[in-house]
Design an enzyme around this catalytic site. Structure first.
Site, PDB file in Angstrom:
ATOM      1  CD  GLU A 106      -2.749  -1.333   2.096  1.00  0.00           C
ATOM      2  OE1 GLU A 106      -4.117  -1.562   2.242  1.00  0.00           O
ATOM      3  OE2 GLU A 106      -2.432  -1.072   3.674  1.00  0.00           O
ATOM      4  CB  CYS A 119       3.053   7.584   3.249  1.00  0.00           C
ATOM      5  SG  CYS A 119       3.336   6.073   4.622  1.00  0.00           S
ATOM      6  CB  CYS A 126       7.243  -5.219   8.653  1.00  0.00           C
ATOM      7  SG  CYS A 126       9.037  -4.775   9.361  1.00  0.00           S
ATOM      8  CB  CYS A 130       6.476  -3.615  15.704  1.00  0.00           C
ATOM      9  SG  CYS A 130       8.277  -3.355  15.938  1.00  0.00           S
ATOM     10  CB  CYS A 133       3.290  -2.150  12.936  1.00  0.00           C
ATOM     11  SG  CYS A 133       2.990  -1.767  11.395  1.00  0.00           S
ATOM     12  CB  CYS A 350       0.858   5.532  11.897  1.00  0.00           C
ATOM     13  SG  CYS A 350       1.389   7.196  11.340  1.00  0.00           S
TER      14      CYS A 350
HETATM   15  N1  SAH Z   1       9.477   0.554  10.008  1.00  0.00           N
HETATM   16  C1  SAH Z   1       9.666   1.687  10.292  1.00  0.00           C
HETATM   17  C2  SAH Z   1       8.580   2.298   8.492  1.00  0.00           C
HETATM   18  C3  SAH Z   1       7.161   2.022   9.037  1.00  0.00           C
HETATM   19  S1  SAH Z   1       6.577   3.645   9.731  1.00  0.00           S
HETATM   20  C4  SAH Z   1       9.260   2.331  11.175  1.00  0.00           C
HETATM   21  O1  SAH Z   1       8.809   1.461  12.449  1.00  0.00           O
HETATM   22  O2  SAH Z   1       9.925   3.026  11.650  1.00  0.00           O
HETATM   23  C5  SAH Z   1       5.356   3.114  10.409  1.00  0.00           C
HETATM   24  C6  SAH Z   1       5.043   4.035  11.554  1.00  0.00           C
HETATM   25  O3  SAH Z   1       3.662   3.893  12.684  1.00  0.00           O
HETATM   26  C7  SAH Z   1       6.082   3.894  12.687  1.00  0.00           C
HETATM   27  O4  SAH Z   1       6.572   5.213  13.494  1.00  0.00           O
HETATM   28  C8  SAH Z   1       5.368   2.733  13.343  1.00  0.00           C
HETATM   29  O5  SAH Z   1       6.175   2.237  14.630  1.00  0.00           O
HETATM   30  C9  SAH Z   1       3.884   3.303  14.123  1.00  0.00           C
HETATM   31  N2  SAH Z   1       3.347   2.621  14.006  1.00  0.00           N
HETATM   32  C10 SAH Z   1       2.598   1.049  13.957  1.00  0.00           C
HETATM   33  N3  SAH Z   1       2.208   0.862  14.185  1.00  0.00           N
HETATM   34  C11 SAH Z   1       1.599   1.871  14.692  1.00  0.00           C
HETATM   35  C12 SAH Z   1      -0.131   2.357  15.380  1.00  0.00           C
HETATM   36  N4  SAH Z   1      -1.079   0.746  15.343  1.00  0.00           N
HETATM   37  N5  SAH Z   1      -0.412   3.357  15.439  1.00  0.00           N
HETATM   38  C13 SAH Z   1      -0.064   4.014  15.106  1.00  0.00           C
HETATM   39  N6  SAH Z   1       1.575   4.007  14.724  1.00  0.00           N
HETATM   40  C14 SAH Z   1       1.341   2.854  14.833  1.00  0.00           C
HETATM   41 FE1  SF4 Z   2       8.332  -3.178  10.587  1.00  0.00          FE
HETATM   42 FE2  SF4 Z   2       5.644  -2.016  11.756  1.00  0.00          FE
HETATM   43 FE3  SF4 Z   2       7.805  -2.134  13.464  1.00  0.00          FE
HETATM   44 FE4  SF4 Z   2       7.752  -0.425  11.648  1.00  0.00          FE
HETATM   45  S1  SF4 Z   2       5.922  -1.207  13.426  1.00  0.00           S
HETATM   46  S2  SF4 Z   2       9.496  -2.221  12.140  1.00  0.00           S
HETATM   47  S3  SF4 Z   2       6.929  -1.799  10.438  1.00  0.00           S
HETATM   48  S4  SF4 Z   2       6.860  -3.990  12.388  1.00  0.00           S
END
Ligand code: SAH
Ligand code: SF4
Length: 365
Positions: A106, A119, A126, A130, A133, A350
């Site tokens: 996406e 974005c 990934c 985490c 996410c 995000c």
């Molecule tokens: N993998 C990279 C790039 C993805 S950016 C990273 O993690 O930085 C996506 C952003 O959204 C990151 O800052 C991540 O921590 C944040 N994110 C992930 N899950 C989220 C959620 N459920 N609500 C808000 N932010 C979230």
């Molecule tokens: Fe991967 Fe989501 Fe963690 Fe970013 S926040 S490193 S996209 S699992």
């Protein structure tokens, strides 16, 4: 988790797609054509954001040849619109590695009064795991190629152009961990900068904290912005939220950020997804402010109330409390902004990008 350096080729067996080729490679493809053709093609593709068929100063035969030989890599599945048209989410289907199973990624276009941001995704899925996410919940499929990343920017820019807007900012905050695919991400960054013409200062690479990636980025020439998804300011909590922290703990991460700042003289920001009762306490604000001081004057905190995802039951912090946390950080001498969320209703915000892939339900917080 996989390791951070992956050199497996990801190009499909079926040959290059439209935005895979560098200018020099394109030159080789146009061998036998008059020399000015390359300028025409390049300006058509990257400045006018045109499809070959619409680059009208090229002979018809050449337009046809480019169309045939350099197909698009992204097949549009759906385009969802939210925020009265100001947020557009593109769901694409891409080919599998060496002709394997197709997967989905996406891209999100966000139009603001003063800027237009794309974005982009750097991987299908990934591997960083985490739990909060949606991309992490879906797991890793494959790295994206440089051409697939550039094409996301071009196609979103075409949509922006249709409403009279020009894309001004790129954030690597879509699906995937950019530092785990740094070669192709960097290839795309150079193309976005050199060919599409965006300033490096308007390009932000976000990382979960892959220290060797930050160190490698420091030695690359363009001064792009670095965003670090911190979310917790002590190792015990961060190990739980962001598994890669066990490999690259906070002290090492901070050292790498400090070096990046010193070399690039660019602002480093910390992303902080606020989770009810998990990382929104007064002790969290104090620990976070302390980390910011270490990088002063340049660390800036972006607070994002956690967005709901299918595999993570804990709620985001209530907005009132998010603002109180921001005020507390400011009181403690750290700069913080509450980031307005875009496209929550179309799962474009995000952490919500899962591209329709199944998620593993987690019982964890
Ligand atoms: N993998 C990279 C790039 C993805 S950016 C990273 O993690 O930085 C996506 C952003 O959204 C990151 O800052 C991540 O921590 C944040 N994110 C992930 N899950 C989220 C959620 N459920 N609500 C808000 N932010 C979230
Ligand atoms: Fe991967 Fe989501 Fe963690 Fe970013 S926040 S490193 S996209 S699992």
């Amino acid at each position: 988790m996989t390791d951070t350096v992956d050199v497996t080729p990801v190009e499909s067996a079926s040959g290059p797609t439209r935005y895979d080729l560098t200018r020099a490679e394109f030159g080789a493809l146009l061998d036998g054509e008059p020399r000015y053709r390359l300028d025409q093609v390049w300006s058509g593709l990257y400045e006018q954001l045109a499809d070959p068929a619409d680059i009208t100063n090229l002979p018809k035969k050449l337009r046809q040849r480019l169309d045939d030989e350099l197909p698009l890599a992204l097949e549009l599945v759906t385009e969802s619109v939210s925020d009265a048209g100001d947020t557009v989410k593109f769901l694409w289907e891409i080919g599998g590695r060496s002709g394997g199973e197709r997967s989905r990624i996406e891209t999100v276009l966000m139009l603001y009064p003063d800027r237009a941001t794309v974005c982009v995704s750097s991987q299908a899925g990934c591997a960083m795991g985490c739990g909060f996410c949606a991309t992490g919940q879906a797991g890793f499929t494959r790295h994206l190629t440089t051409g697939e990343i550039v094409e996301q920017v071009v196609r979103a820019s075409q949509t922006a152009k249709a409403s009279g807007r020009r894309v001004s900012n790129i954030v690597f905050m879509g699906m995937g961990e950019p530092m785990a695919n740094l070669d192709r991400v960097w290839g795309a960054t150079e193309r976005i900068h050199g060919d599409i013409g965006l300033s490096a200062r308007h390009i932000t690479i976000s990382t979960v904290g892959v220290v060797p990636g930050i160190r490698a980025l420091k030695d690359l020439p363009l001064p792009v912005n670095l965003a670090v998804s911190l979310h917790a300011a002590n190792d015990a909590l961060r190990n739980e939220m962001v598994p890669i922290n066990k490999r690259y703990p906070i002290d090492d991460l901070l050292d790498a950020c400090a070096d990046y700042l010193e070399v690039k003289n660019r602002r480093v920001s910390f992303e902080w997804a606020m989770i009810d009762g998990v990382n929104d306490r007064d002790s969290d604000a104090r620990e976070l402010a302390e980390l910011c001081w270490k990088l002063r004057p340049s660390a800036h905190v972006n607070l994002i109330p956690l967005n709901p995802t299918p595999g993570y039951p804990t709620k985001g912090t209530a907005l009132k409390k998010v603002y109180a946390f921001r005020d507390r950080l400011e009181e403690l001498g750290a700069n913080a902004t509450v980031r307005r969320n875009r496209g929550t209703d179309i799962d474009a915000a995000c952490g919500q990008l899962a591209a329709g892939q199944p998620v593993t339900l987690s019982k964890k917080r």
